[in-house]
Design a protein around this motif. Structure first.
Motif, PDB file in Angstrom:
ATOM      1  N   UNK A   1      56.395  17.856  42.132  1.00 56.17           N
ATOM      2  CA  UNK A   1      57.203  16.950  42.946  1.00 56.17           C
ATOM      3  C   UNK A   1      56.414  16.561  44.207  1.00 56.17           C
ATOM      4  N   UNK A   2      56.513  15.311  44.572  1.00 58.00           N
ATOM      5  CA  UNK A   2      55.779  14.822  45.738  1.00 58.00           C
ATOM      6  C   UNK A   2      56.459  15.263  47.029  1.00 58.00           C
ATOM      7  N   UNK A   3      55.653  15.506  48.041  1.00 56.15           N
ATOM      8  CA  UNK A   3      56.226  15.855  49.333  1.00 56.15           C
ATOM      9  C   UNK A   3      56.644  14.582  50.074  1.00 56.15           C
ATOM     10  N   UNK A   4      57.268  14.749  51.215  1.00 63.28           N
ATOM     11  CA  UNK A   4      57.795  13.623  51.987  1.00 63.28           C
ATOM     12  C   UNK A   4      56.677  12.658  52.382  1.00 63.28           C
ATOM     13  N   UNK A   5      55.548  13.184  52.813  1.00 64.71           N
ATOM     14  CA  UNK A   5      54.433  12.330  53.229  1.00 64.71           C
ATOM     15  C   UNK A   5      53.942  11.459  52.078  1.00 64.71           C
ATOM     16  N   UNK A   6      53.796  12.045  50.917  1.00 64.77           N
ATOM     17  CA  UNK A   6      53.334  11.290  49.750  1.00 64.77           C
ATOM     18  C   UNK A   6      54.356  10.224  49.360  1.00 64.77           C
ATOM     19  N   UNK A   7      55.628  10.583  49.385  1.00 61.40           N
ATOM     20  CA  UNK A   7      56.688   9.624  49.045  1.00 61.40           C
ATOM     21  C   UNK A   7      56.740   8.490  50.065  1.00 61.40           C
ATOM     22  N   UNK A   8      56.539   8.821  51.338  1.00 60.77           N
ATOM     23  CA  UNK A   8      56.540   7.801  52.379  1.00 60.77           C
ATOM     24  C   UNK A   8      55.394   6.816  52.140  1.00 60.77           C
ATOM     25  N   UNK A   9      54.205   7.336  51.875  1.00 61.38           N
ATOM     26  CA  UNK A   9      53.048   6.460  51.634  1.00 61.38           C
ATOM     27  C   UNK A   9      53.262   5.578  50.408  1.00 61.38           C
ATOM     28  N   UNK A  10      53.847   6.138  49.375  1.00 67.46           N
ATOM     29  CA  UNK A  10      54.141   5.362  48.174  1.00 67.46           C
ATOM     30  C   UNK A  10      55.129   4.242  48.503  1.00 67.46           C
ATOM     31  N   UNK A  11      56.133   4.549  49.287  1.00 71.62           N
ATOM     32  CA  UNK A  11      57.104   3.543  49.714  1.00 71.62           C
ATOM     33  C   UNK A  11      56.421   2.431  50.512  1.00 71.62           C
ATOM     34  N   UNK A  12      55.563   2.810  51.451  1.00 71.60           N
ATOM     35  CA  UNK A  12      54.813   1.828  52.252  1.00 71.60           C
ATOM     36  C   UNK A  12      54.027   0.903  51.329  1.00 71.60           C
ATOM     37  N   UNK A  13      53.348   1.487  50.348  1.00 74.91           N
ATOM     38  CA  UNK A  13      52.542   0.699  49.416  1.00 74.91           C
ATOM     39  C   UNK A  13      53.410  -0.254  48.587  1.00 74.91           C
ATOM     40  N   UNK A  14      54.570   0.209  48.155  1.00 80.88           N
ATOM     41  CA  UNK A  14      55.452  -0.622  47.340  1.00 80.88           C
ATOM     42  C   UNK A  14      56.018  -1.796  48.141  1.00 80.88           C
ATOM     43  N   UNK A  15      56.433  -1.538  49.365  1.00 78.89           N
ATOM     44  CA  UNK A  15      56.972  -2.621  50.202  1.00 78.89           C
ATOM     45  C   UNK A  15      55.867  -3.628  50.525  1.00 78.89           C
ATOM     46  N   UNK A  16      54.667  -3.142  50.836  1.00 74.14           N
ATOM     47  CA  UNK A  16      53.544  -4.034  51.136  1.00 74.14           C
ATOM     48  C   UNK A  16      53.171  -4.873  49.911  1.00 74.14           C
ATOM     49  N   UNK A  17      53.160  -4.265  48.745  1.00 73.59           N
ATOM     50  CA  UNK A  17      52.828  -4.998  47.518  1.00 73.59           C
ATOM     51  C   UNK A  17      53.872  -6.080  47.237  1.00 73.59           C
ATOM     52  N   UNK A  18      55.135  -5.760  47.427  1.00 69.83           N
ATOM     53  CA  UNK A  18      56.199  -6.740  47.225  1.00 69.83           C
ATOM     54  C   UNK A  18      56.060  -7.869  48.243  1.00 69.83           C
TER      55      UNK A  18
END
Length: 107
Positions: free
Chosen positions: A1-18
């Protein structure tokens, strides 16, 4: 399971890509919903690198305001997409909002 930092970075990447998908040409003024998504992406990006350095005990205090601001911008974008008759983009924004909610709940 990903930690909060990893999930946050993934979220940042997804919003930026969109955001890039919505507005690929920086020479043209973005539409209102795309500007909202850009604002959300910029707010999240501010902590992308710093998130891993924030002690776990302070993550909630540091990230909650950023996540809430990004969520508010995305919510406005979703409503604008729905008003403009773009339900697919509205649905994508809704999924991003749900990821923010889940991350907030885990803080």
């Amino acid at each position: 399971m990903m930690n909060v930092s990893e999930r946050y970075r993934l979220l940042v990447d997804e919003v930026a890509a969109f955001s890039r998908l919505l507005h690929p040409d920086s020479a043209v003024e973005p539409a209102r919903p795309a500007r909202r998504v850009q604002t959300a992406a910029a707010a999240l990006e501010e902590y992308r690198e710093l998130v891993g350095e924030i002690p776990r005990i302070r993550l909630e205090a540091k990230l909650t305001p950023v996540l809430l601001k990004a969520h508010a911008q995305l919510d406005q974008a979703r409503l604008l997409f729905e008003e403009e008759g773009a339900p697919d983009q509205g649905a994508t924004v809704w999924e991003l909002e749900q990821k923010i909610y889940r991350l907030l709940n885990d803080l």
